[in-house]
Motif scaffolding. Structure first.
Motif, PDB file in Angstrom:
ATOM      1  N   LEU A 156       0.825  -1.203   0.000  1.00  0.00           N
ATOM      2  CA  LEU A 156       0.000   0.000   0.000  1.00  0.00           C
ATOM      3  C   LEU A 156       0.863   1.258   0.000  1.00  0.00           C
ATOM      4  CD1 LEU A 156      -2.593  -1.351   2.557  1.00  0.00           C
ATOM      5  CD2 LEU A 156      -3.118  -0.756   0.181  1.00  0.00           C
ATOM      6  N   ILE A 157       1.921   1.270   0.796  1.00  0.00           N
ATOM      7  CA  ILE A 157       2.807   2.435   0.839  1.00  0.00           C
ATOM      8  C   ILE A 157       3.502   2.620  -0.501  1.00  0.00           C
ATOM      9  CG2 ILE A 157       4.849   3.450   1.925  1.00  0.00           C
ATOM     10  CD1 ILE A 157       2.264   3.386   3.647  1.00  0.00           C
ATOM     11  N   LEU A 158       3.941   1.529  -1.103  1.00  0.00           N
ATOM     12  CA  LEU A 158       4.591   1.617  -2.411  1.00  0.00           C
ATOM     13  C   LEU A 158       3.655   2.195  -3.463  1.00  0.00           C
ATOM     14  CD1 LEU A 158       6.485  -1.801  -2.440  1.00  0.00           C
ATOM     15  CD2 LEU A 158       7.496   0.469  -2.212  1.00  0.00           C
ATOM     16  N   ALA A 159       2.386   1.795  -3.420  1.00  0.00           N
ATOM     17  CA  ALA A 159       1.410   2.332  -4.361  1.00  0.00           C
ATOM     18  C   ALA A 159       1.213   3.826  -4.141  1.00  0.00           C
ATOM     19  CB  ALA A 159       0.081   1.593  -4.199  1.00  0.00           C
ATOM     20  N   ILE A 160       1.102   4.232  -2.884  1.00  0.00           N
ATOM     21  CA  ILE A 160       0.856   5.644  -2.580  1.00  0.00           C
ATOM     22  C   ILE A 160       2.030   6.516  -3.010  1.00  0.00           C
ATOM     23  CG2 ILE A 160       0.616   7.288  -0.665  1.00  0.00           C
ATOM     24  CD1 ILE A 160      -1.064   5.085   0.767  1.00  0.00           C
ATOM     25  N   ILE A 161       3.262   6.072  -2.742  1.00  0.00           N
ATOM     26  CA  ILE A 161       4.406   6.919  -3.102  1.00  0.00           C
ATOM     27  C   ILE A 161       4.606   6.971  -4.613  1.00  0.00           C
ATOM     28  CG2 ILE A 161       5.525   6.605  -0.869  1.00  0.00           C
ATOM     29  CD1 ILE A 161       7.369   5.130  -3.679  1.00  0.00           C
ATOM     30  N   ALA A 162       4.196   5.906  -5.333  1.00  0.00           N
ATOM     31  CA  ALA A 162       4.274   5.942  -6.789  1.00  0.00           C
ATOM     32  C   ALA A 162       3.323   6.996  -7.350  1.00  0.00           C
ATOM     33  CB  ALA A 162       3.945   4.569  -7.365  1.00  0.00           C
ATOM     34  N   VAL A 163       2.119   7.081  -6.801  1.00  0.00           N
ATOM     35  CA  VAL A 163       1.161   8.099  -7.225  1.00  0.00           C
ATOM     36  C   VAL A 163       1.684   9.488  -6.862  1.00  0.00           C
ATOM     37  CG1 VAL A 163      -1.190   8.985  -6.942  1.00  0.00           C
ATOM     38  CG2 VAL A 163      -0.796   6.519  -7.042  1.00  0.00           C
ATOM     39  N   GLU A 164       2.213   9.626  -5.649  1.00  0.00           N
ATOM     40  CA  GLU A 164       2.766  10.918  -5.223  1.00  0.00           C
ATOM     41  C   GLU A 164       3.847  11.406  -6.170  1.00  0.00           C
ATOM     42  OE1 GLU A 164       5.762  12.626  -1.791  1.00  0.00           O
ATOM     43  OE2 GLU A 164       4.577  10.847  -1.328  1.00  0.00           O
ATOM     44  N   ASP A 165       4.774  10.532  -6.519  1.00  0.00           N
ATOM     45  CA  ASP A 165       5.863  10.906  -7.408  1.00  0.00           C
ATOM     46  C   ASP A 165       5.321  11.357  -8.765  1.00  0.00           C
ATOM     47  OD1 ASP A 165       8.851  10.864  -8.044  1.00  0.00           O
ATOM     48  OD2 ASP A 165       8.078   9.541  -9.604  1.00  0.00           O
ATOM     49  N   THR A 166       4.333  10.643  -9.278  1.00  0.00           N
ATOM     50  CA  THR A 166       3.734  11.000 -10.564  1.00  0.00           C
ATOM     51  C   THR A 166       3.149  12.409 -10.530  1.00  0.00           C
ATOM     52  OG1 THR A 166       3.208   8.710 -11.144  1.00  0.00           O
ATOM     53  CG2 THR A 166       1.889  10.422 -12.196  1.00  0.00           C
ATOM     54  N   TYR A 167       2.447  12.729  -9.451  1.00  0.00           N
ATOM     55  CA  TYR A 167       1.758  14.018  -9.410  1.00  0.00           C
ATOM     56  C   TYR A 167       2.677  15.172  -9.019  1.00  0.00           C
ATOM     57  CZ  TYR A 167      -2.656  12.131 -10.798  1.00  0.00           C
ATOM     58  OH  TYR A 167      -3.645  11.572 -11.563  1.00  0.00           O
ATOM     59  N   LEU A 168       3.745  14.907  -8.296  1.00  0.00           N
ATOM     60  CA  LEU A 168       4.743  15.951  -8.087  1.00  0.00           C
ATOM     61  C   LEU A 168       5.379  16.342  -9.409  1.00  0.00           C
ATOM     62  CD1 LEU A 168       6.575  14.835  -4.801  1.00  0.00           C
ATOM     63  CD2 LEU A 168       5.259  16.935  -5.130  1.00  0.00           C
ATOM     64  N   ARG A 169       5.631  15.342 -10.239  1.00  0.00           N
ATOM     65  CA  ARG A 169       6.224  15.614 -11.556  1.00  0.00           C
ATOM     66  C   ARG A 169       5.230  16.324 -12.474  1.00  0.00           C
ATOM     67  NH1 ARG A 169      11.042  13.046 -11.888  1.00  0.00           N
ATOM     68  NH2 ARG A 169      11.441  11.582 -10.191  1.00  0.00           N
ATOM     69  N   LYS A 170       3.967  15.936 -12.366  1.00  0.00           N
ATOM     70  CA  LYS A 170       2.934  16.580 -13.176  1.00  0.00           C
ATOM     71  C   LYS A 170       2.741  18.032 -12.740  1.00  0.00           C
ATOM     72  CE  LYS A 170      -1.784  15.938 -14.857  1.00  0.00           C
ATOM     73  NZ  LYS A 170      -2.983  15.053 -14.834  1.00  0.00           N
TER      74      LYS A 170
END
Length: 408
Positions: A209-223
């Motif tokens: 779950l944490i891995l999924a959340i940080i992957a989404v976070e990284d995507t949206y910081l870049r966006k």
């Protein structure tokens, strides 16, 4: 660049990483966790077969207190869109009404909800509660929205043209932290069974779950940076770490081992180390001891591998393309991102004194213990005084990183 985690398989699957603002050294006995979860920009998620075999062995019977009918996945997905849009989190805020950022915030929160729901949907074979539109995580997600709303209002009251980058980065990271916390609460409250089994299952499920959340976070910081031109460009912590690691390139193996030994001796006094699970802390001790004292383990080679990862982060931090490689690499990237944020308001070169001490130690043989103790205690202190959400987030991610790279 990093096709299977951070380091090549030829080094006996040993992996090493530096984080906690500066340094942590790790081994791994497994590799499948690193590629077990992937989340794309739409939030769809895939779990590796090994993860599924382990989790479904425990979850779905007496472990998860989840009953109800299996519903079509679209219904759960639509719930996260509907409940987020209806909350109108950003509708009245100046913060969100510039540059279509309202849609960005909604999309980010929806994607986080869908990613978490997707994991629970798979590991419970689609068995859902009969409320919250037959979602699994829906009720907890609603609680998260209630925590996110005041966070957005506080950001709206603080944002100016001069601090926009810092406020938005803080907001994205704190939303991620809120979801991490809600995931932890949900798994704590909804697992039952033998204590020894529960501990292991909760740990593995939490990692996914944490891995999924940080992957989404990284995507949206870049966006946020690539699309909306709001880019947090402070990388003082990462840059200092890169300079530290780069300094070992032309030194001998004995010097690298001595550095690890000094770090090992000073780390144990930190709050960070005290919060590790006993199993993880013991494994960590073994790894640091091997790196310091064992001739068959090449500390310099490990340091060089990590330096490549850190250097890659410096080159790709503001690009739209996310960090490639295993999830150990992704965790290091997001942890360093968090630490760069913590030090974003500090002086431009916050680790100058420590790096100077390292240089004197490397070139003139001066004592490094005092400088190491000072910098580690300072990082520990700076984390204690950081925002509660950020501190929780860093500690959580460091814990997961060490678990997936250290635990048997």
């Amino acid at each position: 660049m990093f096709s299977d985690g951070m380091f090549p398989k030829c080094i006996f699957r040993m992996r090493f990483s530096l984080q906690f603002g500066f340094m942590c050294y790790c081994l791994t006995a497994t590799s499948w966790l690193c590629d077990a979860v992937s989340v794309n920009m739409q939030g769809s998620l895939t779990l590796g077969k090994e993860v599924m075999d382990m989790l479904t062995h425990y979850i779905g019977g007496d472990f998860f207190l989840i009953n109800g009918r299996r519903s079509e996945s679209g219904q759960a997905i639509d719930f996260y869109t509907q409940i987020t849009k209806s909350a109108e989190l950003c509708d009245s805020l100046k913060l969100c009404n510039t540059g279509n950022l309202k849609d960005f915030v909604d999309e980010y929160i929806i994607t986080l909800g869908k990613a978490v729901e997707s994991i629970f949907d798979v590991v419970t074979h689609g068995h859902r509660r009969s409320k919250e539109s037959d979602t699994i995580f829906g009720a907890e997600f609603v609680r998260a929205l209630k925590e996110i709303e005041p966070l957005l209002h506080a950001a709206n009251n603080k944002v100016t043209d001069n601090n926009e980058q810092h406020i938005w980065t803080s907001t994205i990271k704190r939303i991620s932290s809120k979801l991490q916390n809600r995931v932890a609460i949900f798994t704590d409250n909804n697992l039952e069974g033998r204590t020894e089994d529960i501990i292991n299952v909760k740990k593995k499920l939490s990692q996914k779950l944490i891995l999924a959340i940080i992957a989404v976070e990284d995507t949206y910081l870049r966006k946020l940076c690539s699309v909306h031109r709001i880019c947090f460009r402070h990388v003082e912590c990462t840059r200092s770490l890169n300079m530290l690691l780069d300094s070992f390139k032309n030194l001998d193996e004995r010097t690298a081992k001595e550095f690890v030994k000094i770090f090992h001796n000073e780390l144990e006094e930190t709050e960070f180390f005290g919060r590790l699970r006993e199993e993880t802390a013991n494994e960590f001790q073994v790894v640091l001891s091997d790196l310091s004292n064992t001739d068959t383990v090449q500390a310099k080679e490990i340091l060089a591998s990590v330096q490549s990862t850190v250097e890659f982060r410096l080159k790709s931090d503001t690009t739209a393309q996310g960090i490639t490689g295993g999830f150990d690499t992704k965790l290091v990237n997001i942890i360093l991102s968090d630490m760069d944020f913590v030090y974003g308001k500090h002086k431009p070169d916050p680790f100058h004194s420590f790096l100077t001490n390292v240089y004197k130690w490397q070139t003139a043989g001066s004592n490094l213990k005092s400088g190491m103790r000072t910098v580690i205690k300072r990082i520990d202190s700076d984390l204690k005084t950081a925002n509660d959400d950020i501190r929780y987030k860093v500690m959580n991610e460091v814990r997961v990183f060490l678990e997936i790279t250290l635990d048997p």
